[in-house]
Enzyme design. Structure first.
Site, PDB file in Angstrom:
ATOM      1  N   ARG A  70       0.729  -1.228  -0.098  1.00 59.56           N
ATOM      2  CA  ARG A  70      -0.187  -0.147  -0.099  1.00 59.56           C
ATOM      3  C   ARG A  70       0.909   1.494  -0.013  1.00 59.56           C
ATOM      4  O   ARG A  70       0.478   2.225   0.505  1.00 59.56           O
ATOM      5  CB  ARG A  70      -1.018   0.117   1.227  1.00 59.56           C
ATOM      6  CG  ARG A  70      -2.162  -0.993   1.184  1.00 59.56           C
ATOM      7  CD  ARG A  70      -3.029  -0.337   0.158  1.00 59.56           C
ATOM      8  NE  ARG A  70      -4.093  -1.491   0.283  1.00 59.56           N
ATOM      9  CZ  ARG A  70      -5.381  -1.612   0.980  1.00 59.56           C
ATOM     10  NH1 ARG A  70      -5.551  -0.437   2.036  1.00 59.56           N
ATOM     11  NH2 ARG A  70      -6.340  -2.431   0.715  1.00 59.56           N
ATOM     12  N   ARG A 115      -3.250   6.622   1.282  1.00 57.48           N
ATOM     13  CA  ARG A 115      -3.752   7.830   1.906  1.00 57.48           C
ATOM     14  C   ARG A 115      -2.901   8.630   2.803  1.00 57.48           C
ATOM     15  O   ARG A 115      -3.123   9.730   3.210  1.00 57.48           O
ATOM     16  CB  ARG A 115      -5.134   7.811   2.626  1.00 57.48           C
ATOM     17  CG  ARG A 115      -6.295   7.550   1.669  1.00 57.48           C
ATOM     18  CD  ARG A 115      -7.425   6.988   2.431  1.00 57.48           C
ATOM     19  NE  ARG A 115      -7.289   5.597   2.671  1.00 57.48           N
ATOM     20  CZ  ARG A 115      -8.047   4.610   3.440  1.00 57.48           C
ATOM     21  NH1 ARG A 115      -9.235   5.054   3.726  1.00 57.48           N
ATOM     22  NH2 ARG A 115      -7.473   3.429   3.764  1.00 57.48           N
ATOM     23  N   ASP A 118      -6.920  -2.605  -7.262  1.00 58.93           N
ATOM     24  CA  ASP A 118      -7.350  -3.195  -6.134  1.00 58.93           C
ATOM     25  C   ASP A 118      -7.743  -4.801  -6.672  1.00 58.93           C
ATOM     26  O   ASP A 118      -7.776  -5.062  -7.556  1.00 58.93           O
ATOM     27  CB  ASP A 118      -8.677  -2.506  -5.853  1.00 58.93           C
ATOM     28  CG  ASP A 118      -8.890  -2.883  -4.287  1.00 58.93           C
ATOM     29  OD1 ASP A 118      -8.576  -2.162  -3.412  1.00 58.93           O
ATOM     30  OD2 ASP A 118      -9.785  -3.822  -4.088  1.00 58.93           O
ATOM     31  N   TYR A 144     -15.305 -11.498  -0.028  1.00 56.41           N
ATOM     32  CA  TYR A 144     -15.654 -10.389  -0.110  1.00 56.41           C
ATOM     33  C   TYR A 144     -17.104 -10.617  -1.187  1.00 56.41           C
ATOM     34  O   TYR A 144     -18.114  -9.903  -0.953  1.00 56.41           O
ATOM     35  CB  TYR A 144     -14.954  -9.180  -1.002  1.00 56.41           C
ATOM     36  CG  TYR A 144     -13.916  -8.717  -0.338  1.00 56.41           C
ATOM     37  CD1 TYR A 144     -13.986  -7.580   0.570  1.00 56.41           C
ATOM     38  CD2 TYR A 144     -12.689  -9.222  -0.175  1.00 56.41           C
ATOM     39  CE1 TYR A 144     -13.036  -7.234   1.565  1.00 56.41           C
ATOM     40  CE2 TYR A 144     -11.800  -8.980   0.631  1.00 56.41           C
ATOM     41  CZ  TYR A 144     -12.081  -7.800   1.660  1.00 56.41           C
ATOM     42  OH  TYR A 144     -10.990  -7.252   2.230  1.00 56.41           O
ATOM     43  N   ARG A 202      -6.628  11.785  -5.691  1.00 58.39           N
ATOM     44  CA  ARG A 202      -7.840  11.189  -5.343  1.00 58.39           C
ATOM     45  C   ARG A 202      -8.959  12.199  -5.727  1.00 58.39           C
ATOM     46  O   ARG A 202     -10.127  12.136  -6.167  1.00 58.39           O
ATOM     47  CB  ARG A 202      -7.943  10.232  -4.220  1.00 58.39           C
ATOM     48  CG  ARG A 202      -9.098   9.616  -4.051  1.00 58.39           C
ATOM     49  CD  ARG A 202      -9.260   8.860  -2.927  1.00 58.39           C
ATOM     50  NE  ARG A 202      -9.442   9.547  -1.828  1.00 58.39           N
ATOM     51  CZ  ARG A 202      -9.834   9.110  -0.571  1.00 58.39           C
ATOM     52  NH1 ARG A 202      -9.947   7.926  -0.461  1.00 58.39           N
ATOM     53  NH2 ARG A 202     -10.048   9.948   0.487  1.00 58.39           N
TER      54      ARG A 202
HETATM   55  O1  CP3 Z   1       0.260  -1.594  -2.471  1.00 58.30           O
HETATM   56  C1  CP3 Z   1      -0.083  -0.815  -3.055  1.00 58.30           C
HETATM   57  O2  CP3 Z   1       0.398   0.312  -3.057  1.00 58.30           O
HETATM   58  C2  CP3 Z   1      -1.052  -1.032  -4.359  1.00 58.30           C
HETATM   59  C3  CP3 Z   1      -2.444  -0.781  -4.190  1.00 58.30           C
HETATM   60  C4  CP3 Z   1      -3.218  -1.816  -3.805  1.00 58.30           C
HETATM   61  C5  CP3 Z   1      -4.507  -1.214  -3.208  1.00 58.30           C
HETATM   62  N1  CP3 Z   1      -5.466  -2.336  -2.675  1.00 58.30           N
HETATM   63  C6  CP3 Z   1      -5.294   0.131  -3.108  1.00 58.30           C
HETATM   64  C7  CP3 Z   1      -6.187   0.581  -2.288  1.00 58.30           C
HETATM   65  C8  CP3 Z   1      -3.451  -3.150  -3.119  1.00 58.30           C
HETATM   66  C9  CP3 Z   1      -2.216  -4.143  -3.357  1.00 58.30           C
HETATM   67  C10 CP3 Z   1      -4.652  -3.534  -2.762  1.00 58.30           C
HETATM   68  C11 CP3 Z   1      -5.009  -4.701  -2.287  1.00 58.30           C
HETATM   69  C12 CP3 Z   1      -6.225  -5.136  -1.392  1.00 58.30           C
HETATM   70  N2  CP3 Z   1      -7.702  -4.462  -1.713  1.00 58.30           N
HETATM   71  C13 CP3 Z   1      -6.528  -6.072  -0.621  1.00 58.30           C
HETATM   72  C14 CP3 Z   1      -5.360  -7.135  -0.265  1.00 58.30           C
HETATM   73  C15 CP3 Z   1      -4.121  -6.515   0.407  1.00 58.30           C
HETATM   74  C16 CP3 Z   1      -4.605  -6.211   1.759  1.00 58.30           C
HETATM   75  O3  CP3 Z   1      -4.348  -4.988   2.214  1.00 58.30           O
HETATM   76  O4  CP3 Z   1      -4.969  -6.877   2.737  1.00 58.30           O
HETATM   77  C17 CP3 Z   1      -7.666  -6.123   0.204  1.00 58.30           C
HETATM   78  C18 CP3 Z   1      -8.120  -6.830   1.135  1.00 58.30           C
HETATM   79  C19 CP3 Z   1      -8.292  -5.045  -0.822  1.00 58.30           C
HETATM   80  C20 CP3 Z   1      -9.739  -4.605  -0.606  1.00 58.30           C
HETATM   81  C21 CP3 Z   1      -9.806  -3.207  -0.123  1.00 58.30           C
HETATM   82  N3  CP3 Z   1      -9.591  -1.995  -0.991  1.00 58.30           N
HETATM   83  C22 CP3 Z   1     -10.354  -2.676   1.223  1.00 58.30           C
HETATM   84  C23 CP3 Z   1     -10.592  -3.734   2.458  1.00 58.30           C
HETATM   85  C24 CP3 Z   1     -10.295  -1.409   1.049  1.00 58.30           C
HETATM   86  C25 CP3 Z   1     -10.741  -0.241   1.917  1.00 58.30           C
HETATM   87  C26 CP3 Z   1      -9.577  -0.281   3.124  1.00 58.30           C
HETATM   88  C27 CP3 Z   1      -9.222   1.002   3.128  1.00 58.30           C
HETATM   89  O5  CP3 Z   1      -7.761   1.232   3.426  1.00 58.30           O
HETATM   90  O6  CP3 Z   1      -9.851   1.994   3.096  1.00 58.30           O
HETATM   91  C28 CP3 Z   1      -9.806  -1.126  -0.241  1.00 58.30           C
HETATM   92  C29 CP3 Z   1      -9.345   0.276  -0.832  1.00 58.30           C
HETATM   93  C30 CP3 Z   1      -8.248   0.622  -1.373  1.00 58.30           C
HETATM   94  N4  CP3 Z   1      -7.402  -0.182  -1.835  1.00 58.30           N
HETATM   95  C31 CP3 Z   1      -7.415   2.006  -0.966  1.00 58.30           C
HETATM   96  C32 CP3 Z   1      -6.288   1.902  -1.685  1.00 58.30           C
HETATM   97  C33 CP3 Z   1      -5.336   2.859  -1.742  1.00 58.30           C
HETATM   98  C34 CP3 Z   1      -7.936   2.806  -0.206  1.00 58.30           C
HETATM   99  C35 CP3 Z   1      -9.017   3.552  -0.981  1.00 58.30           C
HETATM  100  C36 CP3 Z   1      -9.195   5.257  -0.795  1.00 58.30           C
HETATM  101  O7  CP3 Z   1      -8.111   6.016  -1.208  1.00 58.30           O
HETATM  102  O8  CP3 Z   1      -9.954   5.595  -0.019  1.00 58.30           O
END
Ligand code: CP3
Length: 357
Positions: free
Chosen positions: A27, A31, A78, A155, A40
């Protein structure tokens, strides 16, 4: 294609000698960075960032521009793009995480699910990969990724995030055949999706099994690991004249490292609950290891962060081609001070040279 200027991440994954331990952060585009929040806001929302290759490229590059120590870029996207492409209708409720308009509850729902075509149904991801590769111009390798079938299934069945996976676990035990059909369709989808990313330019791929560690030992083998093994055996392992390493990351999978190391991947991702030196003793002869600092250490002061980096490096130990990629044990959180992330990355390079002499 331009030659790679910094390939220590790929070399470490293949247990080849490196000068310092390579590092990246799960990640890393997100944010905690003010420049990410600005992009964003400009795009409108998170999915618009993912679906527009120019925006996806812009935010992928942000952490690299801020931190010259980063040894890899990761595609900004994602894991839930696959269920969305299967027609589930992904959306994000502000502050609530991901949601699906449709949920998968019955065998009939599963039978009706299509297997997405990476070019036709997920072309925006393939375009993001090739756009980022062009922009990187050989600076560091680009990581592609997907969720594991089990993690994606949670999910799709729950309709979003869950604390107890009530519906998914009930389906697994009440109707294992239906669950197996869902996981098989997801494994096929993930295989062609990752191969599409590799052909578009991803130089390593990681499978995020974020919720595999929530299964019983027996169910993990049957409902998560078996499908990751199937995916790994179907992946393109060499492209552009180089090996394409595969990383499996099961969060909370520390009890099962021996069997995960047997699944055919080049490297395992570790969360912070296992001792990395012990993990190396158990499986280091087979696979490289990626990890594993507790991401909450980044809330502490730079001196404490540096001490924890030093402790993990010492626990892993030395050796030419030792096969360590430094990372956090899970994603960096929005509240982290970007200066602290910088202190972490600098410490990894500064303190690790002695282990590669
Ligand atoms: O690592 C990176 O920089 C690449 C980007 C990346 C994102 N999601 C961007 C993201 C990666 C590799 C993921 C994978 C992902 N997404 C997983 C597996 C890895 C983990 O963290 O366990 C999972 C379970 C998801 C599903 C998901 N997407 C959730 C549960 C959420 C909300 C949680 C949160 O942090 O708000 C997301 C949204 C998400 N994916 C964000 C980002 C940067 C936040 C979105 C925002 O900008 O509000």
């Amino acid at each position: 294609m331009t030659a790679l200027k910094n390939d220590r991440f790929l070399r470490a994954l293949l247990k080849q000698p490196v000068d310092v331990t390579p590092v990246w952060m799960m990640r890393q585009a997100g944010r905690y960075l003010p420049e990410y929040r600005a992009s964003r806001a400009k795009a409108g929302d998170f999915m618009s960032l993912c679906m527009n290759p120019q925006f996806a490229c812009e935010v992928t590059m942000q952490p690299l521009d801020r931190y010259p120590q980063l040894d890899a870029a990761i595609l900004f996207s994602d894991i839930l793009t696959i269920p969305d492409a299967m027609g589930q209708g992904l959306y994000f409720e502000t502050g609530e995480g991901p949601r699906f308009k449709k949920v998968v509850s019955t065998l009939a729902d599963i039978e009706a699910l299509p297997i997405p075509d990476p070019q036709k149904d997920l072309g925006y991801v393939m375009d993001a990969v090739s756009t980022i590769r062009r922009e990187l111009n050989g600076r560091v390798p680009l990581i592609g990724f997907s969720g594991s079938p089990w993690t994606l299934a949670t999910y799709m069945v729950e309709g979003g995030s869950s604390k107890d996976f009530r519906k998914t676990k009930a389906m697994l035990y009440d109707n294992p055949q239906a669950m197996h059909l869902l996981l098989d369709k997801l494994a096929q989808s993930v295989t062609s999706y990752l191969n599409g990313q590799i052909l578009a330019g991803a130089q390593a791929v990681q499978i995020f099994d974020t919720w595999g560690g929530n299964l019983s030992a027996a169910a993990y083998q049957e409902f998560s690991l078996a499908y990751m093994r199937k995916i790994v055996s179907g992946l393109i392992r060499e492209h552009e004249g180089r090996k394409v390493p595969v990383i499996l990351f099961t969060k909370n999978g520390g009890l099962w490292l021996e069997s995960i190391a047997d699944a055919g991947a080049d490297a395992l991702g570790l969360d912070w609950t296992c001792d990395i030196g012990n993990a190396r003793e158990r499986v280091g002869h087979k696979v490289a290891l990626q990890g594993n600092m507790d991401p909450t250490v980044l809330y502490a002061k730079p001196e404490a962060i540096r001490a924890e980096v030093g402790r993990i490096l010492a626990s892993y130990g030395s050796g030419s081609g030792s096969g360590h990629v430094f990372n956090l044990g899970h994603g960096i959180t929005p509240e982290v001070d970007p200066e602290h992330a910088g202190a972490f990355l600098r410490a990894v390079h500064e303190l690790s040279a002695q282990y590669h002499a």
